[in-house]
Design a protein around this motif. Structure first.
Motif, mmCIF file in Angstrom:
data_model
loop_
_atom_site.group_PDB
_atom_site.id
_atom_site.type_symbol
_atom_site.label_atom_id
_atom_site.label_comp_id
_atom_site.label_asym_id
_atom_site.label_seq_id
_atom_site.Cartn_x
_atom_site.Cartn_y
_atom_site.Cartn_z
ATOM 1 N N VAL A 3 34.881 37.120 -8.332
ATOM 2 C CA VAL A 3 33.818 38.152 -8.332
ATOM 3 C C VAL A 3 33.518 38.785 -7.049
ATOM 4 N N GLU A 4 33.622 39.883 -6.895
ATOM 5 C CA GLU A 4 33.474 40.614 -5.619
ATOM 6 C C GLU A 4 31.952 41.070 -5.654
ATOM 7 N N GLN A 5 31.346 40.586 -4.670
ATOM 8 C CA GLN A 5 29.891 40.815 -4.447
ATOM 9 C C GLN A 5 29.644 42.063 -3.827
ATOM 10 N N MET A 6 28.679 42.986 -4.116
ATOM 11 C CA MET A 6 28.442 44.152 -3.160
ATOM 12 C C MET A 6 26.882 44.395 -3.659
ATOM 13 N N SER A 7 26.251 45.511 -2.938
ATOM 14 C CA SER A 7 24.947 45.752 -3.171
ATOM 15 C C SER A 7 24.799 46.221 -4.670
ATOM 16 N N LEU A 8 23.634 46.559 -5.382
ATOM 17 C CA LEU A 8 23.465 47.013 -6.424
ATOM 18 C C LEU A 8 23.723 48.567 -6.160
ATOM 19 N N GLU A 9 23.265 49.084 -5.062
ATOM 20 C CA GLU A 9 23.519 50.598 -4.867
ATOM 21 C C GLU A 9 25.121 50.929 -5.270
ATOM 22 N N GLN A 10 25.966 50.034 -4.605
ATOM 23 C CA GLN A 10 27.412 50.208 -4.611
ATOM 24 C C GLN A 10 27.827 49.638 -6.280
ATOM 25 N N LEU A 11 26.983 48.705 -6.879
ATOM 26 C CA LEU A 11 27.709 48.403 -8.086
ATOM 27 C C LEU A 11 27.530 49.259 -9.244
ATOM 28 N N TRP A 12 26.220 49.918 -9.521
ATOM 29 C CA TRP A 12 26.000 50.594 -10.543
ATOM 30 C C TRP A 12 27.092 51.805 -10.886
ATOM 31 N N PRO A 13 27.502 52.535 -9.857
ATOM 32 C CA PRO A 13 28.496 53.651 -10.240
ATOM 33 C C PRO A 13 29.784 53.275 -10.648
ATOM 34 N N GLN A 14 30.188 51.699 -10.399
ATOM 35 C CA GLN A 14 31.515 51.564 -10.565
ATOM 36 C C GLN A 14 31.818 50.905 -11.995
ATOM 37 N N CYS A 15 30.430 50.726 -12.729
ATOM 38 C CA CYS A 15 30.857 49.758 -13.989
ATOM 39 C C CYS A 15 30.982 50.443 -14.956
ATOM 40 N N ASP A 16 31.736 49.982 -15.915
ATOM 41 C CA ASP A 16 31.981 50.399 -17.218
ATOM 42 C C ASP A 16 30.982 49.621 -18.328
ATOM 43 N N TYR A 17 30.728 48.323 -17.858
ATOM 44 C CA TYR A 17 29.874 47.470 -18.507
ATOM 45 C C TYR A 17 28.885 46.711 -17.437
ATOM 46 N N ILE A 18 27.580 46.374 -17.779
ATOM 47 C CA ILE A 18 26.850 45.639 -16.866
ATOM 48 C C ILE A 18 26.321 44.609 -17.690
ATOM 49 N N THR A 19 26.401 43.371 -17.208
ATOM 50 C CA THR A 19 25.715 42.264 -17.887
ATOM 51 C C THR A 19 24.601 41.628 -16.957
ATOM 52 N N VAL A 20 23.411 41.189 -17.372
ATOM 53 C CA VAL A 20 22.355 40.847 -16.457
ATOM 54 C C VAL A 20 22.116 39.171 -16.942
ATOM 55 N N HIS A 21 22.134 38.225 -15.863
ATOM 56 C CA HIS A 21 22.003 37.052 -15.882
ATOM 57 C C HIS A 21 21.105 36.362 -15.037
ATOM 58 N N THR A 22 19.918 36.913 -14.660
ATOM 59 C CA THR A 22 18.918 36.580 -13.778
ATOM 60 C C THR A 22 17.779 36.011 -14.449
ATOM 61 N N PRO A 23 16.958 35.003 -14.033
ATOM 62 C CA PRO A 23 15.530 34.837 -14.669
ATOM 63 C C PRO A 23 14.813 35.845 -14.646
ATOM 64 N N LEU A 24 13.894 35.790 -15.436
ATOM 65 C CA LEU A 24 12.738 36.746 -15.415
ATOM 66 C C LEU A 24 11.715 36.369 -14.414
ATOM 67 N N MET A 25 11.516 37.412 -13.677
ATOM 68 C CA MET A 25 10.712 37.110 -12.556
ATOM 69 C C MET A 25 10.140 38.548 -11.885
#
Ligand SMILES: NC(=O)C1=CN([C@@H]2O[C@H](COP(=O)(O)OP(=O)(O)OC[C@H]3O[C@@H](n4cnc5c(N)ncnc54)[C@H](O)[C@@H]3O)[C@@H](O)[C@H]2O)C=CC1
Ligand SMILES: O=C(O)C(=O)COP(=O)(O)O
Length: 348
Positions: free
Chosen positions: A188-210
């Motif tokens: 998994v290549e990490q990047m900032s969210l700003e870089q990530l959003w425009p590249q994705c065909d699919y997005i899945t979230v796996h964070t806690p709710l906080m």
């Protein structure tokens, strides 16, 4: 570690029978009572030293404040957002979870939703049941070669990545704690969210709710995504802002959503669930025989360990078992200095 006396435990949800059996084998009296109203819980909680819950019991400050004898809240599962951890910590009540017990099940459901979104499986199945044979309407798209953005690279995010890589997806992600070199070792290549959003065909979230994850996907962030992006939420309702998701589905900015979790469960607001491009489940991520057996057994064994004065052991990796570990140490070692666990986590 000094033993903690736990003689009676209330199990307020459907937890695997191994939990009760282990507690009773160790001399703990167990009461199982499901669907208790808040007032009922407030009235009865003083009779128990321990409480075992899943996600449906909202262990609020008023319940905790009425819990004069409670020493432990055991969450047979991962997320502890249904427990007021701060109020529990202030009262010296340990909050423990069993974070690795349902990882695989939650990851597998996430993959099932990703695959269902790509091929319209639930909609096609429903159409068949209605007597139709509509091959045109359910034209899909391959996952192969598509980009999957994984927000939250902890236990579940990692397992989702490896499974979806086997379908030929490129996996990119973001996590404020998991080091990029660690996620790179699982592809998994990490990047900032700003870089990530425009590249994705699919997005899945796996964070806690906080606080820092509420509305991670909102009107503004949806606008930064590729038109037609498909999203999955098997983590917690509200990480993807529900009203923003409806708007994005309506405009076509979001091409489909797979949802296992909702801000309100069961949801009264039906516009998301009824949307033709939404497929949904009633919070089934951890609902497998295997996950329930692990979580029920783990929470009982952790309680017994405490009764016997053993150190809490478990799958502790970096900060990711933070609720178990920090709550345990906070309440046992720095009882005089309660801190807000969520703040502590989000600043570390
Ligand atoms: N649908 C279901 O039945 C289930 C849902 N869950 C949910 O999934 C969540 C994740 O579970 P695990 O992977 O086991 O937890 P984990 O603690 O292993 O991973 C969570 C990751 O999220 C990261 N994170 C925190 N804030 C972030 C942010 N602002 N942006 C991006 N990443 C952030 C953390 O650094 C951590 O690596 C749980 O908190 C729970 O709410 C878990 C099990 C079953
Ligand atoms: O473990 C979690 O965080 C879950 O969301 C699973 O919830 P449940 O135990 O099925 O109510």
């Amino acid at each position: 570690m000094a033993p903690i006396s736990i003689k009676s435990v209330l199990i307020s949800e459907s937890v695997d029978p191994r939990c009760r059996a282990i507690l009773e084998e160790n001399g703990i009296r167990v009461t199982e009572k499901q669907n208790m109203k808040k007032d009922e819980l407030i009235a009865e909680i003083k009779d128990y030293d321990g409480l075992v819950v899943r996600s449906a019991t909202k262990v609020t400050a008023d319940i905790i404040n009425a819990a004069d004898n409670l020493k432990i809240i055991g969450r047979a599962g991962t997320g502890v957002d249904n427990v007021d951890v701060d109020a529990a910590t202030k009262k010296g009540i340990i909050v423990m979870n069993t974070p690795s017990g349902n990882t695989i099940s939650a990851a597998e459901l996430t993959c099932a939703l990703l695959m269902s979104l790509s091929r319209n499986v639930p909609q096609a199945a429903m159409s068949m049941k209605q007597g139709n044979w509509d091959r045109k309407k359910f034209m899909g798209a391959e996952l192969f070669g598509k980009v999957l953005g994984i927000v939250g690279l902890g236990r579940i995010g990692k397992e989702v990545a490896s499974r979806m890589q086997s379908f030929g997806m490129r996996t990119i992600g973001y996590d404020p704690i998991t080091p990029p070199e660690v996620s790179a070792s699982w592809g998994v290549e990490q990047m900032s969210l700003e870089q990530l959003w425009p590249q994705c065909d699919y997005i899945t979230v796996h964070t806690p709710l906080m606080p820092s994850t509420v509305g991670l996907l909102n009107d503004e962030t949806f606008a930064k995504c590729k038109k037609g992006v498909k999203v999955v939420n098997c983590a917690r309702g509200g990480i993807i802002d529900e009203a923003a998701l409806v708007r994005a589905l309506e405009s076509g900015q979001c091409g489909g959503a797979g949802l296992d979790v909702f801000v309100e469960e069961p949801p009264k607001e039906r516009s998301l669930i009824n949307h033709p491009n939404v497929i949904s489940c009633p919070h089934l991520g951890a609902s497998t025989k295997e996950a329930q057996a692990r979580c029920g057994e783990d929470i009982a064994l952790q309680i017994v360990d405490m009764v016997q004065g053993k150190k809490l052991v478990g799958a502790v990796s970096s900060t990711q078992n933070y609720f178990s570990v920090l709550c345990y140490y906070k309440t046992c070692i720095s009882k005089d200095k309660p801190q807000n666990i969520i703040q502590l986590f989000s600043t570390c």
